[in-house]
Design an enzyme around this catalytic site. Structure first.
Site, PDB file in Angstrom:
ATOM      1  N   HIS A 166       0.818  -1.199   0.000  1.00  0.00           N
ATOM      2  CA  HIS A 166       0.000   0.000   0.000  1.00  0.00           C
ATOM      3  C   HIS A 166       0.859   1.259   0.000  1.00  0.00           C
ATOM      4  O   HIS A 166       0.504   2.259  -0.613  1.00  0.00           O
ATOM      5  CB  HIS A 166      -0.931   0.014   1.220  1.00  0.00           C
ATOM      6  CG  HIS A 166      -2.051  -0.967   1.108  1.00  0.00           C
ATOM      7  ND1 HIS A 166      -3.362  -0.644   1.368  1.00  0.00           N
ATOM      8  CD2 HIS A 166      -2.067  -2.282   0.765  1.00  0.00           C
ATOM      9  CE1 HIS A 166      -4.127  -1.701   1.197  1.00  0.00           C
ATOM     10  NE2 HIS A 166      -3.361  -2.718   0.841  1.00  0.00           N
TER      11      HIS A 166
ATOM     12  N   ASP B 203      -6.618   5.068   2.016  1.00  0.00           N
ATOM     13  CA  ASP B 203      -6.947   3.863   1.276  1.00  0.00           C
ATOM     14  C   ASP B 203      -8.189   3.232   1.915  1.00  0.00           C
ATOM     15  O   ASP B 203      -8.800   3.800   2.809  1.00  0.00           O
ATOM     16  CB  ASP B 203      -5.738   2.924   1.156  1.00  0.00           C
ATOM     17  CG  ASP B 203      -5.533   2.020   2.338  1.00  0.00           C
ATOM     18  OD1 ASP B 203      -6.254   2.147   3.329  1.00  0.00           O
ATOM     19  OD2 ASP B 203      -4.620   1.177   2.284  1.00  0.00           O
TER      20      ASP B 203
END
Length: 471
Positions: free
Chosen positions: A13, A116
């Site tokens: 990520h 996210d």
């Protein structure tokens, strides 16, 4: 701008979000700050990624701020996804203070918060401070499609999804069998599932969704959101791994199978043994990033890139000696982007993490799909059935293993068979499409420019990055 990392050191990520930040900085003259919640001292790996590869001490356009460690005392036997979700919740108070301080220092120039999919609780802080809020999807359009549908599925379906008896049908995507759905939705009684439903239901609160993919790879999955997309990029080399590249220099063009299960993936001892023997039986050249096995979980390296035991000790007796003329085995980490870009690399046996998928596609390398955890089984469906750039080995239903014979056969098929040739031609088409979408006038470049234009009246944007750690 806020970013919540993925498992372990969160490289899956962290890296695409930092690449996104770099493009805002280099192409649109934004300033970016990563605000990093932790559950312990930041790891050397994390510091190296942030400080060595992405920040310049003489240029303050990309900065990092670490929040106080999150306390997980009393939280036992929970899934990694639960820890990720709760890391955000337990960091909201210090996050608010940091963003308020940035707001005070930069006045109207602090304009945006990007999170996210684990971090939608941060939207409330963005609203308080009058900031635009965006979700950055570090997975595929198929995963986004499923996420948007999950709250409705939760209301409509009774019992476990695996008992439905039919595949889950997503808008414009190939049907997905229940066993291939994300790990967190396989047990609806688990807290991880409840938190996932909660957060996906909050996606609608975002001002926009930034998707780390492109149409050519997911032509069937883009119908509902083709206007919001971005193509990913490769990550940094975290340490000197020149041994891998020097070895590749000495191999024939397109002859090497790269074997890696990402920053978090681990095999069981038996499966590691079968993979080794299968690679030996195949007769093909290979570069294998090996970790110590874990018989309990398939994401045993989530919170560490470190091997507590020597992984070579778990390989079959004589394996390294027998294969040394055509194979190289390294521990823990390899410069993946450089390996995939190397002319000698002809295939990639992968856990189907989305960053690994994109890096392979960017360099035109066909895949063997070996999903382990999280959303990877859904990615494998996409790669094999929809994009048609991967092969997927059959699992022995009796013991849950992929046998050495199956491994040898599928490796040979990819590297020297007609099926491998067909996949190579298909992935070359997709690679060419990548080059177009990230070009000067490409759709990805335009989408990023459109987003930057919406924020252009102000001069700074901040990425808030949620990470835990970490060894």
């Amino acid at each position: 701008m806020a970013i919540l990392p993925g498992p372990g050191p969160g490289m899956g990520h962290l890296i695409p979000l930092l690449e996104f930040a770099k493009r805002l900085i280099s192409h649109h003259r934004f300033h970016v700050t990563c605000i990093i919640p932790t559950i312990g001292p930041p790891s050397a790996t994390l510091k190296q990624v942030l400080n060595d590869d992405y920040t310049n001490p003489n240029d303050s356009k990309l900065n990092a701020v670490y929040l106080p460690p999150v306390n997980f005392h009393g939280l036992t036997a929970v899934k990694v996804e639960t820890q990720i979700f709760l890391a955000i919740t337990r960091s909201l108070s210090p996050l608010r203070e940091v963003l308020k301080s940035l707001k005070a220092n930069y006045s109207e120039n602090l304009v945006g918060l990007v999170v996210d999919s684990f971090g939608t609780d941060a939207f409330d802080i963005a609203e308080e401070l009058n900031l635009s809020s965006y979700i950055f999807i570090t997975s595929s359009a198929m995963i986004l499609s499923f996420s948007l549908k999950l709250p409705q599925l939760d209301e409509r379906v009774t019992g476990e999804y695996r008992a439905m008896g039919e595949p889950v049908r997503l808008p414009s995507c190939v049907p997905v069998h229940s066993g291939d759905l994300l790990d967190p939705v396989q047990d609806r009684s688990d807290l991880a599932y409840k938190l996932m439903v909660y957060h996906t239901n909050r996606f609608r609160l975002a001002d926009g969704i930034i998707l780390n993919s492109f149409i050519k790879l997911e032509e069937k999955g883009y119908t509902s959101f083709v206007e919001r997309r971005r193509t990913g990029s490769s990550g940094p080399v975290l340490e000197d791994q020149s041994e891998c590249l020097k070895w590749l220099d000495g191999q024939p063009s397109g002859s090497v199978l790269f074997v890696s299960f990402g920053s978090g993936g681990t095999l069981s001892f038996r499966q590691m043994n079968e993979l080794a023997l299968g690679l030996e039986m195949s007769g093909q050249r290979f570069l294998w990033v090996v970790r110590s096995p874990n018989d309990k979980v398939s994401n045993g390296s989530f919170f560490s890139l470190r091997n507590d035991n020597d992984p070579f000790a778990f390989l079959p007796n004589g394996f390294l000696e027998t294969t040394k003329a055509r194979g190289l085995v390294v521990t823990s980490w390899a410069p993946q982007a450089q390996v995939l870009a190397h002319i000698s690399t002809g295939g990639f046996l992968t856990h189907c993490g989305w960053n690994s998928t994109l890096e392979s596609v960017v360099h035109g390398v066909p895949l063997i799909a070996w999903p382990l955890y999280a959303e990877q089984k859904m990615n494998a469906v996409l790669l094999t059935e929809s994009a048609q750039i991967a092969l997927r080995p059959n699992v022995n239903d009796e013991n849950g293993l992929v046998g050495r014979g199956e491994i040898a056969q599928i490796v040979k098929s990819l590297m020297e068979g007609e099926e491998g040739k067909r996949l190579r031609e298909r992935v070359e088409e997709v690679k060419n499409a990548v080059q177009r979408v990230v070009g000067e006038h490409g759709s990805s470049t335009k989408a990023l420019a459109d987003l930057a234009l919406k924020l252009k009246k102000r001069t700074c944007i901040y990425i808030c990055r949620f990470i835990w750690k970490f060894v």
